[in-house]
Structure formats: C-alpha cells, structure tokens
Design a protein around this motif. Structure first.
Motif, PDB file in Angstrom:
ATOM      1  N   GLU A 173       0.829  -1.204   0.000  1.00 29.42           N
ATOM      2  CA  GLU A 173       0.000   0.000   0.000  1.00 29.42           C
ATOM      3  C   GLU A 173       0.866   1.259   0.000  1.00 29.42           C
ATOM      4  O   GLU A 173       0.627   2.212  -0.760  1.00 29.42           O
ATOM      5  CB  GLU A 173      -0.913  -0.001   1.233  1.00 29.42           C
ATOM      6  CG  GLU A 173      -1.622   1.314   1.518  1.00 29.42           C
ATOM      7  CD  GLU A 173      -2.860   1.529   0.678  1.00 29.42           C
ATOM      8  OE1 GLU A 173      -3.396   2.649   0.696  1.00 29.42           O
ATOM      9  OE2 GLU A 173      -3.287   0.586  -0.012  1.00 29.42           O
ATOM     10  N   HIS A 222      -4.843   3.438  -4.106  1.00 28.09           N
ATOM     11  CA  HIS A 222      -5.331   2.946  -2.819  1.00 28.09           C
ATOM     12  C   HIS A 222      -6.277   1.773  -3.016  1.00 28.09           C
ATOM     13  O   HIS A 222      -6.235   0.785  -2.277  1.00 28.09           O
ATOM     14  CB  HIS A 222      -6.033   4.080  -2.059  1.00 28.09           C
ATOM     15  CG  HIS A 222      -6.642   3.639  -0.758  1.00 28.09           C
ATOM     16  ND1 HIS A 222      -5.881   3.309   0.340  1.00 28.09           N
ATOM     17  CD2 HIS A 222      -7.939   3.444  -0.392  1.00 28.09           C
ATOM     18  CE1 HIS A 222      -6.679   2.949   1.330  1.00 28.09           C
ATOM     19  NE2 HIS A 222      -7.937   3.016   0.910  1.00 28.09           N
ATOM     20  N   GLU A 223      -7.119   1.867  -4.044  1.00 32.10           N
ATOM     21  CA  GLU A 223      -8.116   0.831  -4.296  1.00 32.10           C
ATOM     22  C   GLU A 223      -7.497  -0.477  -4.767  1.00 32.10           C
ATOM     23  O   GLU A 223      -8.127  -1.530  -4.728  1.00 32.10           O
ATOM     24  CB  GLU A 223      -9.104   1.352  -5.349  1.00 32.10           C
ATOM     25  CG  GLU A 223     -10.552   0.961  -5.107  1.00 32.10           C
ATOM     26  CD  GLU A 223     -10.959  -0.256  -5.917  1.00 32.10           C
ATOM     27  OE1 GLU A 223     -11.975  -0.869  -5.553  1.00 32.10           O
ATOM     28  OE2 GLU A 223     -10.257  -0.590  -6.896  1.00 32.10           O
ATOM     29  N   THR A 278      -5.226  -2.115  -3.229  1.00 31.28           N
ATOM     30  CA  THR A 278      -5.086  -2.992  -2.066  1.00 31.28           C
ATOM     31  C   THR A 278      -6.304  -2.960  -1.149  1.00 31.28           C
ATOM     32  O   THR A 278      -6.464  -3.846  -0.302  1.00 31.28           O
ATOM     33  CB  THR A 278      -3.847  -2.604  -1.240  1.00 31.28           C
ATOM     34  OG1 THR A 278      -3.884  -1.204  -0.951  1.00 31.28           O
ATOM     35  CG2 THR A 278      -2.570  -2.933  -1.996  1.00 31.28           C
ATOM     36  N   GLU A 279      -7.152  -1.957  -1.300  1.00 27.72           N
ATOM     37  CA  GLU A 279      -8.351  -1.840  -0.474  1.00 27.72           C
ATOM     38  C   GLU A 279      -9.566  -1.649  -1.386  1.00 27.72           C
ATOM     39  O   GLU A 279     -10.057  -0.528  -1.554  1.00 27.72           O
ATOM     40  CB  GLU A 279      -8.224  -0.664   0.505  1.00 27.72           C
ATOM     41  CG  GLU A 279      -7.128  -0.807   1.536  1.00 27.72           C
ATOM     42  CD  GLU A 279      -7.411  -1.926   2.534  1.00 27.72           C
ATOM     43  OE1 GLU A 279      -8.595  -2.340   2.651  1.00 27.72           O
ATOM     44  OE2 GLU A 279      -6.457  -2.379   3.174  1.00 27.72           O
ATOM     45  N   SER A 324     -14.133  -7.357  -2.136  1.00 32.43           N
ATOM     46  CA  SER A 324     -13.295  -7.311  -0.943  1.00 32.43           C
ATOM     47  C   SER A 324     -13.472  -8.588  -0.125  1.00 32.43           C
ATOM     48  O   SER A 324     -12.488  -9.166   0.368  1.00 32.43           O
ATOM     49  CB  SER A 324     -13.654  -6.087  -0.098  1.00 32.43           C
ATOM     50  OG  SER A 324     -12.831  -6.006   1.038  1.00 32.43           O
TER      51      SER A 324
END
Length: 280
Positions: free
Chosen positions: A94, A220-221, A223-224, A231
């Motif tokens: 991240e 960011h998206e 990894t999250e 998810s």
C-alpha cells in the motif's frame, strides 16, 4: 508496478535484480507505453528516486518482517499468524503504491493518444495470456497449472516436497474459492479505470488536484477494494491461503524446515547487504 516490486523483493537473485530495478522497471513500463526519447530521462529519473526511497525507507522494514517471519516459522503456526505476515506485507505494498502515484501523475500529461492506444493494446495481449493460463476450458489442465505453480512456490522455500504434501496442495486448490471469471472482471475494471484517468488527463478534463485525487484513489483501491463483494472474495482467498500455508508448514519435515530457515536467512542477508550499499 507494485507486483513487479513484489517479484523483485522475493526472487532468488535478489541483490542483482534489486540493484538493477530502475532499468528493469523502465524496460517493463516501456513495453506498455513505448516512451519517446524525450520522456525516457524523466521516467528513469523518477524510477531511480523511487528506488532510493524504497532502499532507505522500506528495506529495513522488509528485513524486520523477514526476521519476524523466520522466528515465527521455527515452530508450527496458526492460519491467523500466517495472515498477520500477509497483513504486514500488504501494508508495505500500500505504501509503495502511494509512492508510485506521483510518478504516474508526472508522466500522464505527456502521454500521447498513440501511447494510450499502445497501453490499451498491451492490456489486451496480457489479458489473452491471463485467460489462457487461468480460464482454460479444460478444468483438468487449469487445475494442473495451479498445482504446478503451488508446488513451485512451496519448493522454492522448503526444497522438494513429498506426495502427501502435493496432495494437500491439490485439495486446497480443489476446494478454493478462487473464481477466475471474478478475478478477470476485476482485472478489466482496473484497466478501464486507469485508462479513463489517463485519457481524462490527456484531454484536459483532469488536471492538478483532480488528477492527483483520481490517481491516489486508484492506487489505494488496488489494495483496499471499495466493492464489498470483491473485498470479501479477496479476504476469503487470503484466509484459505493462510490455512494452506499453516497446514503445509505443520507437515514439513525437519529437513524441510531447515531448508526454509536457510532460505529465509539468505533473503535476510541479501536485504542487509542492499541496505548497506551507498545511494546512487
């Protein structure tokens, strides 16, 4: 790009590969973009700076994580303990993604329509290879490919594994929640998302803080995931992987555990050498 750095951090030729990472990454990126002579110095400078940041800030954390992992794996481990290692690694990925975001932001305004088309075409080539590997209509062939990959990964740490351990890996594959069509759709969505951002910048619809925000959100998206269903899917796959690793480790012979410790020690030594090198 983050996946490439994961590869650089785990391959057997760690020192040689890491020290040449900017050139290797440039070669990899150029395969997508086909940089112009004018763009080449800028991207090489950006990649060199990224490596300097990574060497100074991240390698010590990798070394700590490697040492903690080696200590942990001296005995049987629980799936939760394995997942804690995964979570720590995910944090570093991240952070790396967030450092890559400004590089994309600096390069994007100079990309031409032709280069954007080149990126899209390369995505298509990669997608075909991905489908061939993971979405083969012959389920037996698909299963064999996954098993071969799993055995290769296990033996890269433990040395040769026995028939019972191979059977353990096979059962984990047969009961896995992995759905290639789900993963492939996610792949397409991320490619479409980055192309939308790059085209928005090229056409002047995104600039300054807007472009920065879009790129930061995209990285960011990675990894999250914002999609709750995807998810949950990723979390389930991670849970299953942790269970498989814990079970495989529990089945390891003293010789295999010794090999694992030697390999982890080798990676740790390589990281320490890399940290000791002078910055370019």
């Amino acid at each position: 790009m983050a996946c490439i750095f994961c590869f650089l951090a785990s391959c057997s030729a760690l020192k040689l590969t890491y020290n040449n990472a900017p050139d290797l990454l440039y070669w990899w990126l150029d395969g997508y973009v086909d940089f112009s002579a004018k763009q080449k110095p800028l991207i090489k400078q950006e990649l060199n700076q990224l490596q300097q940041w990574h060497r100074h800030n991240e390698l010590p954390k990798y070394a700590e994580l490697m040492q903690n992992t080696a200590n942990l794996m001296q005995r049987d481990v629980t799936p939760q303990q394995v997942c804690s290692v995964f979570d720590s690694a995910k944090t570093h990925i991240e952070q790396l993604n967030l450092e890559i975001a400004p590089i994309i932001e600096s390069i994007a305004p100079d990309l031409s329509v032709k280069q954007l088309a080149h990126i899209e075409k390369k995505f298509g080539v990669d997608n075909e290879k991905w489908r061939d590997k993971w979405m083969d209509e012959n389920l037996d062939k698909r299963e064999k490919k996954r098993l071969d990959d799993a055995i290769d990964r296990a033996e890269s740490f433990y040395g040769s594994i026995n028939s019972d351990q191979k059977e353990l890996l096979l059962k984990s594959i047969q009961t896995s929640s992995f759905k290639p069509e789900v993963s492939y759709q996610r792949r397409l969505e991320k490619q479409q998302a980055i192309m939308l951002i790059l085209r928005g910048i090229e056409q002047g619809r995104l600039s300054g803080t807007q472009a920065n925000s879009k790129i930061q959100s995209f990285m960011h998206e990675m990894t999250e995931p914002e999609d709750p269903e995807y998810s949950a899917y990723i979390d389930q796959l991670a849970t299953e992987s942790c269970q498989t690793i814990a079970s495989l480790h529990k089945s390891a012979t003293p010789k295999q555990r010794k090999t694992l410790q030697e390999n982890l020690k080798g990676y740790l030594n390589d990281l320490n050498v890399l940290m000791s090198l002078q910055q370019p």
